[in-house]
Scaffold this motif. Structure first.
Motif, PDB file in Angstrom:
ATOM      1  N   LYS A 203       1.640 124.436  38.874  1.00 55.31           N
ATOM      2  CA  LYS A 203       1.366 123.920  40.068  1.00 55.31           C
ATOM      3  C   LYS A 203       2.274 122.295  40.066  1.00 55.31           C
ATOM      4  O   LYS A 203       2.194 122.677  42.162  1.00 55.31           O
ATOM      5  CB  LYS A 203      -0.858 123.089  39.955  1.00 55.31           C
ATOM      6  CG  LYS A 203      -1.057 124.368  40.127  1.00 55.31           C
ATOM      7  CD  LYS A 203      -3.320 123.715  40.395  1.00 55.31           C
ATOM      8  CE  LYS A 203      -2.956 121.879  41.389  1.00 55.31           C
ATOM      9  NZ  LYS A 203      -4.511 121.995  41.097  1.00 55.31           N
ATOM     10  N   SER A 207       4.156 122.247  43.287  1.00 52.81           N
ATOM     11  CA  SER A 207       4.136 121.287  44.220  1.00 52.81           C
ATOM     12  C   SER A 207       5.527 120.550  45.083  1.00 52.81           C
ATOM     13  O   SER A 207       5.873 120.451  45.829  1.00 52.81           O
ATOM     14  CB  SER A 207       3.312 119.942  43.962  1.00 52.81           C
ATOM     15  OG  SER A 207       2.745 120.958  44.161  1.00 52.81           O
ATOM     16  N   ARG A 208       6.526 120.761  43.730  1.00 56.83           N
ATOM     17  CA  ARG A 208       8.311 120.084  43.539  1.00 56.83           C
ATOM     18  C   ARG A 208       8.794 121.233  44.965  1.00 56.83           C
ATOM     19  O   ARG A 208       9.867 120.381  45.660  1.00 56.83           O
ATOM     20  CB  ARG A 208       8.711 120.370  42.947  1.00 56.83           C
ATOM     21  CG  ARG A 208       9.964 119.525  42.423  1.00 56.83           C
ATOM     22  CD  ARG A 208      11.113 120.111  40.843  1.00 56.83           C
ATOM     23  NE  ARG A 208      10.714 121.297  40.585  1.00 56.83           N
ATOM     24  CZ  ARG A 208      11.293 122.126  41.265  1.00 56.83           C
ATOM     25  NH1 ARG A 208      12.781 121.768  41.957  1.00 56.83           N
ATOM     26  NH2 ARG A 208      11.598 123.151  40.382  1.00 56.83           N
ATOM     27  N   THR A 210       7.985 123.385  47.047  1.00 58.75           N
ATOM     28  CA  THR A 210       7.291 122.989  48.373  1.00 58.75           C
ATOM     29  C   THR A 210       7.333 122.084  49.146  1.00 58.75           C
ATOM     30  O   THR A 210       6.629 121.658  50.502  1.00 58.75           O
ATOM     31  CB  THR A 210       5.511 124.114  48.572  1.00 58.75           C
ATOM     32  OG1 THR A 210       5.164 123.131  48.163  1.00 58.75           O
ATOM     33  CG2 THR A 210       6.087 125.513  47.714  1.00 58.75           C
ATOM     34  N   LEU A 212       4.393 120.494  49.075  1.00 57.88           N
ATOM     35  CA  LEU A 212       3.123 120.088  48.872  1.00 57.88           C
ATOM     36  C   LEU A 212       2.736 119.533  47.895  1.00 57.88           C
ATOM     37  O   LEU A 212       2.769 119.542  46.916  1.00 57.88           O
ATOM     38  CB  LEU A 212       2.245 121.587  49.379  1.00 57.88           C
ATOM     39  CG  LEU A 212       2.396 122.003  50.671  1.00 57.88           C
ATOM     40  CD1 LEU A 212       1.262 123.628  50.493  1.00 57.88           C
ATOM     41  CD2 LEU A 212       2.027 121.181  51.235  1.00 57.88           C
ATOM     42  N   GLU A 213       1.648 118.816  48.011  1.00 56.41           N
ATOM     43  CA  GLU A 213       1.034 117.692  47.173  1.00 56.41           C
ATOM     44  C   GLU A 213      -0.547 118.877  46.603  1.00 56.41           C
ATOM     45  O   GLU A 213      -0.882 119.031  47.325  1.00 56.41           O
ATOM     46  CB  GLU A 213       0.158 116.410  47.333  1.00 56.41           C
ATOM     47  CG  GLU A 213      -0.255 115.366  46.533  1.00 56.41           C
ATOM     48  CD  GLU A 213      -0.686 114.104  46.963  1.00 56.41           C
ATOM     49  OE1 GLU A 213      -1.621 113.179  46.285  1.00 56.41           O
ATOM     50  OE2 GLU A 213      -0.376 114.348  47.927  1.00 56.41           O
ATOM     51  N   ASP A 214      -0.278 118.999  44.768  1.00 56.44           N
ATOM     52  CA  ASP A 214      -1.303 119.863  44.740  1.00 56.44           C
ATOM     53  C   ASP A 214      -2.090 120.787  45.415  1.00 56.44           C
ATOM     54  O   ASP A 214      -2.953 121.757  45.621  1.00 56.44           O
ATOM     55  CB  ASP A 214      -2.844 119.379  44.850  1.00 56.44           C
ATOM     56  CG  ASP A 214      -3.247 119.702  44.095  1.00 56.44           C
ATOM     57  OD1 ASP A 214      -3.726 120.395  42.711  1.00 56.44           O
ATOM     58  OD2 ASP A 214      -4.717 119.870  44.476  1.00 56.44           O
ATOM     59  N   ALA A 215      -0.650 121.733  45.464  1.00 55.99           N
ATOM     60  CA  ALA A 215      -0.008 122.779  45.835  1.00 55.99           C
ATOM     61  C   ALA A 215      -0.912 124.091  45.398  1.00 55.99           C
ATOM     62  O   ALA A 215      -0.133 124.162  43.927  1.00 55.99           O
ATOM     63  CB  ALA A 215       1.022 123.393  46.484  1.00 55.99           C
TER      64      ALA A 215
END
Length: 423
Positions: A203, A207-208, A210, A212-215
């Protein structure tokens, strides 16, 4: 009872993603990654810089004009006198190089080829970002499913421990059965923690990429891919691979640089014009002087102290290096296509085998549990069968994901992955 109660609970858990994550679709993850990856911004800056280089090269073929001004001190010593003057001059001057032995045209061609190379590099960067995102998404989905299976396994053994304790209290099993179940439970808890650690890493990578946090994932990473023969695929890769196309454009640019280097030291013809006004010494008196003129200038370098030969050797060496880069890229692509083709065929067989193994393991787990309840098999047999089913589940997930990743890598070599995910 068609299925084990614990297996039914685990299947419900497998059907839903982890609640703590932000689920995102594969297409959305790719879109976010393309907007988030700084390497794409850098590649776009390279394209902009190369376009500016084309404009600069074309500007070299046009006229240049500017203002000039000068002021100085002039000391004139004659036999009978000495005069000090402060001459001043201002004007407009222009120059247009109309011929330079092909150097100007070669500079434009070289810059245009470099612009094409930068455009191919941008495409290659986008494909690598898409591939990295696809792999990260697929592996994150696999890590989520692995964690779900590990959690279901742990829950199964927790239920089994309660069941075994109840049977022990009724005198149906021994303490050995309890110890065995406790050992299996402890082992499943350790596997669950390891799965959580692997999931956190997967994850974090997603996340890195995209932003997004906590993807988390909302679906399996899948594509409907149809390849031709290996020969057809290799031809397509060699025709469409952006890194190879960039290397070829760089080689073409290096060839034009050789012509440019030779032309810089050839005959040069330019047109010059000027119009000036100022004050200068005229028969020992300061007097306003103005002039307007146009000139045709022909320059032929004769002695360059080795600069001409050094420039040509440098440009030739650069082209040889570019040719080597093209050849190296072709060889690496041939190796990659051949390796991925065999890998995909092997992984298809592996997936088919894993599917058969999962089906057989599920039936065996159900049968072992029923036979244990009927007293035909021991608790150890039932637990082992359930373990085998969990392992078969994870093996099938892994085989499917690794097949999709291998197919994505092959598609990426011909710049088809982004297009495939957008369709």
């Amino acid at each position: 009872m068609r299925r084990l109660a614990c297996l039914s609970a685990s299947l419900i858990a497998l059907a839903a993603p982890l609640a703590s994550a932000q689920p995102v679709s594969l297409r959305e993850a790719v879109r976010l990654a393309l907007a988030h990856d700084p390497s794409i911004d850098r590649a776009e800056a390279g394209v902009a810089r190369s376009k500016a280089g084309v404009d600069a090269a074309r500007a070299g073929r046009g006229p240049q004009a500017g203002l000039m001004a000068q002021v100085g001190v002039l000391e004139t010593d004659f036999t009978a006198d000495k005069i000090s003057q402060v001459p001043r001059q201002a004007g407009l001057q222009a120059e247009w190089t109309v011929f330079q032995s092909g150097a100007l045209g070669a500079a434009v061609d070289a810059a245009e080829a470099q612009r094409q190379a930068a455009a191919h590099q941008l495409l290659g960067t986008r494909e690598r970002t898409v591939l990295d995102t696809f792999e990260a998404y697929a592996l994150a989905w696999l890590a989520e499913r692995t964690a779900d299976v590990a959690r279901a396994r742990q829950e199964t053994f927790a239920i089994r421990l309660q069941e075994t304790q109840a049977r022990f209290d009724q005198g149906q099993v021994t303490r050995t059965d309890i110890a065995l179940t406790e050992a299996r439970l402890a082992s499943s808890e350790a596997e669950l923690e390891a799965a959580h650690a692997a999931l956190a890493g997967a994850k974090a990578r997603l996340s890195r990429l995209t932003g997004l946090e906590d993807a988390g994932t909302a679906e399996a990473a899948s594509m409907a891919v149809q390849f031709g023969t290996m020969g057809e695929t290799l031809v397509r890769v060699l025709d469409n691979n952006p890194d190879l196309a960039a290397a070829r454009s760089a080689e073409l640019s290096a060839g034009h640089r050789i012509k440019e280097a030779a032309g810089r030291f050839g005959p040069k013809v330019s047109l010059k014009a000027r119009a000036t006004t100022g004050e200068d010494v005229f028969f020992f008196f300061e007097d306003p002087i103005s002039d307007v003129g146009a000139f045709v200038t022909v320059e032929v370098p004769l002695v360059t102290s080795g600069l001409r030969n050094a420039s040509k050797r440098e440009a030739l060496a650069a082209r040889n290096a570019a040719l080597a880069d093209v050849r190296l890229a072709e060889l690496e692509l041939q190796e990659a296509v051949t390796g991925l083709w065999g890998d995909i065929e092997a992984r298809r067989l592996s997936l088919a085998a894993a599917q058969r193994a999962e089906t057989a393991a599920e039936l065996a787990a159900e049968g072992a549990q029923k036979e244990h309840e009927a007293g035909i098999r021991t608790l150890v047999d039932a637990l082992d069968a359930e373990n085998a089913y969990r392992d078969a589940q994870i093996a099938r997930y892994r085989a499917a994901v690794l097949l999709q990743v291998a197919e994505a890598r092959l598609l990426s070599l011909s710049s088809d992955l982004e297009r495939q995910l957008q369709d």
